[in-house]
Scaffold this motif. Structure first.
Motif, mmCIF file in Angstrom:
data_model
loop_
_atom_site.group_PDB
_atom_site.id
_atom_site.type_symbol
_atom_site.label_atom_id
_atom_site.label_comp_id
_atom_site.label_asym_id
_atom_site.label_seq_id
_atom_site.Cartn_x
_atom_site.Cartn_y
_atom_site.Cartn_z
ATOM 1 N N LEU A 46 -65.625 13.832 -34.318
ATOM 2 C CA LEU A 46 -66.537 12.701 -34.239
ATOM 3 C C LEU A 46 -66.046 11.769 -33.137
ATOM 4 N N PRO A 47 -66.790 11.697 -32.039
ATOM 5 C CA PRO A 47 -66.322 10.853 -30.929
ATOM 6 C C PRO A 47 -66.481 9.375 -31.262
ATOM 7 N N SER A 48 -65.638 8.562 -30.639
ATOM 8 C CA SER A 48 -65.762 7.119 -30.865
ATOM 9 C C SER A 48 -67.001 6.623 -30.135
ATOM 10 N N PRO A 49 -67.596 5.522 -30.623
ATOM 11 C CA PRO A 49 -68.792 4.988 -29.960
ATOM 12 C C PRO A 49 -68.564 4.722 -28.486
ATOM 13 N N ILE A 50 -67.340 4.280 -28.174
ATOM 14 C CA ILE A 50 -67.053 3.982 -26.765
ATOM 15 C C ILE A 50 -67.133 5.258 -25.929
ATOM 16 N N ALA A 51 -66.603 6.344 -26.487
ATOM 17 C CA ALA A 51 -66.653 7.618 -25.768
ATOM 18 C C ALA A 51 -68.099 8.048 -25.525
ATOM 19 N N VAL A 52 -68.940 7.796 -26.539
ATOM 20 C CA VAL A 52 -70.349 8.170 -26.404
ATOM 21 C C VAL A 52 -71.001 7.367 -25.287
ATOM 22 N N VAL A 53 -70.707 6.054 -25.279
ATOM 23 C CA VAL A 53 -71.288 5.197 -24.239
ATOM 24 C C VAL A 53 -70.798 5.644 -22.871
ATOM 25 N N GLU A 54 -69.514 5.951 -22.793
ATOM 26 C CA GLU A 54 -68.950 6.406 -21.508
ATOM 27 C C GLU A 54 -69.607 7.701 -21.049
ATOM 28 N N ALA A 55 -69.816 8.618 -22.012
ATOM 29 C CA ALA A 55 -70.469 9.882 -21.676
ATOM 30 C C ALA A 55 -71.876 9.626 -21.159
ATOM 31 N N PHE A 56 -72.531 8.688 -21.824
ATOM 32 C CA PHE A 56 -73.894 8.346 -21.437
ATOM 33 C C PHE A 56 -73.931 7.817 -20.009
ATOM 34 N N VAL A 57 -72.974 6.928 -19.704
ATOM 35 C CA VAL A 57 -72.937 6.324 -18.361
ATOM 36 C C VAL A 57 -72.569 7.356 -17.310
ATOM 37 N N LYS B 129 -73.153 21.652 -25.755
ATOM 38 C CA LYS B 129 -72.692 22.236 -27.010
ATOM 39 C C LYS B 129 -71.686 23.348 -26.709
ATOM 40 N N LYS B 130 -72.055 24.182 -25.747
ATOM 41 C CA LYS B 130 -71.165 25.289 -25.390
ATOM 42 C C LYS B 130 -69.840 24.767 -24.862
ATOM 43 N N ALA B 131 -69.847 23.571 -24.290
ATOM 44 C CA ALA B 131 -68.600 22.988 -23.763
ATOM 45 C C ALA B 131 -67.863 22.172 -24.817
ATOM 46 N N PHE B 132 -68.392 22.133 -26.029
ATOM 47 C CA PHE B 132 -67.829 21.321 -27.117
ATOM 48 C C PHE B 132 -67.661 19.861 -26.718
ATOM 49 N N ALA B 133 -68.577 19.359 -25.916
ATOM 50 C CA ALA B 133 -68.494 17.959 -25.490
ATOM 51 C C ALA B 133 -69.249 17.098 -26.494
ATOM 52 N N PHE B 134 -68.523 16.731 -27.550
ATOM 53 C CA PHE B 134 -69.185 15.994 -28.636
ATOM 54 C C PHE B 134 -69.739 14.660 -28.178
ATOM 55 N N ASP B 135 -68.981 13.987 -27.314
ATOM 56 C CA ASP B 135 -69.458 12.679 -26.846
ATOM 57 C C ASP B 135 -70.813 12.812 -26.153
ATOM 58 N N ALA C 103 -74.497 11.361 -27.129
ATOM 59 C CA ALA C 103 -75.237 10.569 -26.144
ATOM 60 C C ALA C 103 -76.669 11.079 -26.031
ATOM 61 N N VAL C 104 -76.828 12.384 -25.969
ATOM 62 C CA VAL C 104 -78.173 12.927 -25.781
ATOM 63 C C VAL C 104 -79.006 12.799 -27.060
#
Lengths: 248, 224
Positions: B2-13, B177-183, B187-188
């Motif tokens: 479970l990624p942290s919210p900050i990680a999600v925002v960073e991924a989004f940016v 998903k294939k890259a296991f990039a949870f953040d 984001a998506v």
């Protein structure tokens, strides 16, 4: 000359005779009432006159032309005002003109001209939900009038209103009648209303609906509500009640 | 996991240009599908309302089309129509026409019989009765259907992109998903929800514009 003539109309639903040999006539500018108990086939007769139902027997003449089974000649107004909630009062009133092929802008303008005469000024842009019951009935009557300037069928138009509103509507209606000279066939079960407003009253019996008497109200127009309290008024009322009782 | 919210925002940016590019494709599919779906739904409702036999014969079939899960037919559509836009749009049409058609049909059938009689007495034909009474009466139901259809259109686009496609948010999703990039996954997901929500807000806005009489200010409502 008779504006509207209904000749020997009979109609049954599922072998039940609802109207039996009904003949009535309406002259130019006259207000004629059809008085009888509710559910006595009065509304059926209106549907036949307006062409929505076909009679088993008989014919309907407008200006001596046969209009039996034809809609689009005579319109009516019901106790339910049937104003469309999603249109402004102005657009509701203009519907008959649109149906006759008039352009929207022109129809609105033409309808607006009569708002003052019907005591509706200032309500053009309102929605029906913003109007009181009495005002809605006025708008519904104006719509009926926009459809046809000569004959209107009014089916218990004021019966859903409370007594005071009804009284003021009667006063208003008597005033409007002086201005617009509409030939009107008026259904009611209210004897006082019939006597106050009508030139003539047809009495209709219940199941089957049959004309059991015709009363001419000789009181001159314009009438005031004071007519309600005169001895003549009471004698008309007595006569009508006696006839209705005899028919039972 | 479970990624942290900050990680999600960073991924989004950091992935913003890519997300934007894919959103454009998904939105385009959703929009075309929605317009077509609504048109098909409208047509079906009008025909079924006009001809009772058609209603009785085809209404059950219409319901059956909705019991087939869209995930199940999406691969078929890919095989039939290829990897381009067509299978996506077809899937969206299939899933959006129904709420619109059913809503409209209900609306048409709820039209006031007395009001229809009145207009008939004034000589109105069926078309006029449709324009003046049936359609406006059905507007609230149309918008309810439209709100559901708008949400379905985005979901439908994403699902069919999962199952085969070159671009779009669904394709992006399968890649991260294939890259296991949870953040990036999160984001998506948020982006897709936001897009659905945005579409629903648009529908609501249109609803208020089209039906001002339903939003009369109660406080200022004066009885005249």
């Amino acid at each position: 000359m008779n504006k509207l003539e209904v000749k020997n109309i009979s109609k049954s639903f599922d072998d039940k005779l609802v109207l039996k040999d009904v003949s009535i006539s309406l002259r130019q500018g006259e207000l004629v009432s059809l008085l009888g108990v509710s559910g006595g086939g009065k509304s059926t007769l209106f549907n036949i006159i307006s062409g929505l139902l076909s009679p088993d027997k008989g014919e309907v003449l407008l200006d001596d032309k046969d209009i039996t089974n034809e809609s689009g000649h005579v319109s009516y107004m019901l106790q339910k005002d049937l104003l469309l909630p999603y249109k402004t009062v102005e657009d509701n009133v203009a519907i008959p003109l649109l149906l006759k092929g008039m352009k929207k802008k022109e129809a609105r303008k033409k309808a607006s001209e009569l708002f003052a005469a019907f005591g509706l000024n200032g309500t053009q842009k309102n929605y029906p939900a913003e109007l009181s019951g009495g005002m809605r009935q006025r708008a519904a009557l104006l719509r009926t009038y926009m459809f046809s300037q000569d004959v209107a069928l009014l089916d218990e138009p004021f019966s859903a209103l409370d007594t005071l509103t009804k009284n003021s509507m009667h006063k208003w209606y008597l005033g409007v009648m002086e201005k617009i000279k509409l030939s009107t066939l008026f259904i009611t079960h209210d004897i006082d209303e019939a006597i106050l407003l009508s030139d003539r009253i047809y009495l209709l019996s219940n199941s089957p609906g049959e004309i059991i008497g015709e009363i001419v109200i000789k009181e001159k127009r314009p009438r005031s509500e004071e007519f309600n309290f005169t001895p003549e008024f009471l004698s008309y009322k007595r006569e009508i009640l006696a006839l209705l009782k005899k028919a039972r | 996991m479970l990624p942290s919210p900050i990680a999600v925002v960073e991924a989004f940016v950091s992935d913003f240009p890519l997300l934007l590019q894919n959103s454009a494709i998904t939105l385009q599919e959703a929009f075309i599908g929605l317009v077509l779906g609504v048109s098909v739904g409208f047509l079906i409702a009008v025909i079924m309302d006009a001809f009772d036999t058609v209603y009785k014969a085809f209404y059950p079939l219409l319901v059956i089309t909705q019991t087939v899960p869209s995930v199940a037919i999406a691969p078929l559509l890919v095989l039939w129509f290829g990897y381009e836009m067509t299978p996506k749009i077809v899937l969206i049409v299939i899933s959006t026409f129904f709420p619109v058609a059913v809503g409209l049909l209900d609306g048409f059938k709820s039209a006031d019989k007395d009001a229809i009689g009145l207009l008939r007495s004034m000589g109105a034909n069926r078309f006029r009765i449709f324009c003046h009474i049936k359609f406006p009466t059905a507007l609230p139901q149309l918008f309810s259907g439209l709100r559901i259809a708008a949400a379905y259109s985005v979901v439908g686009a994403v699902i069919s992109e999962w199952l085969g496609g070159f671009a779009g948010l669904g394709v992006y999703m399968t890649r991260v998903k294939k890259a296991f990039a949870f953040d990036k996954m999160f984001a998506v997901i948020f982006l897709i929800s936001a897009i659905s929500l945005g579409l629903m807000v648009l529908v609501e806005f249109a609803e208020k514009k089209c039906m001002p009489y339903r939003h009369l200010n109660k406080k200022n409502r004066r009885k005249i």
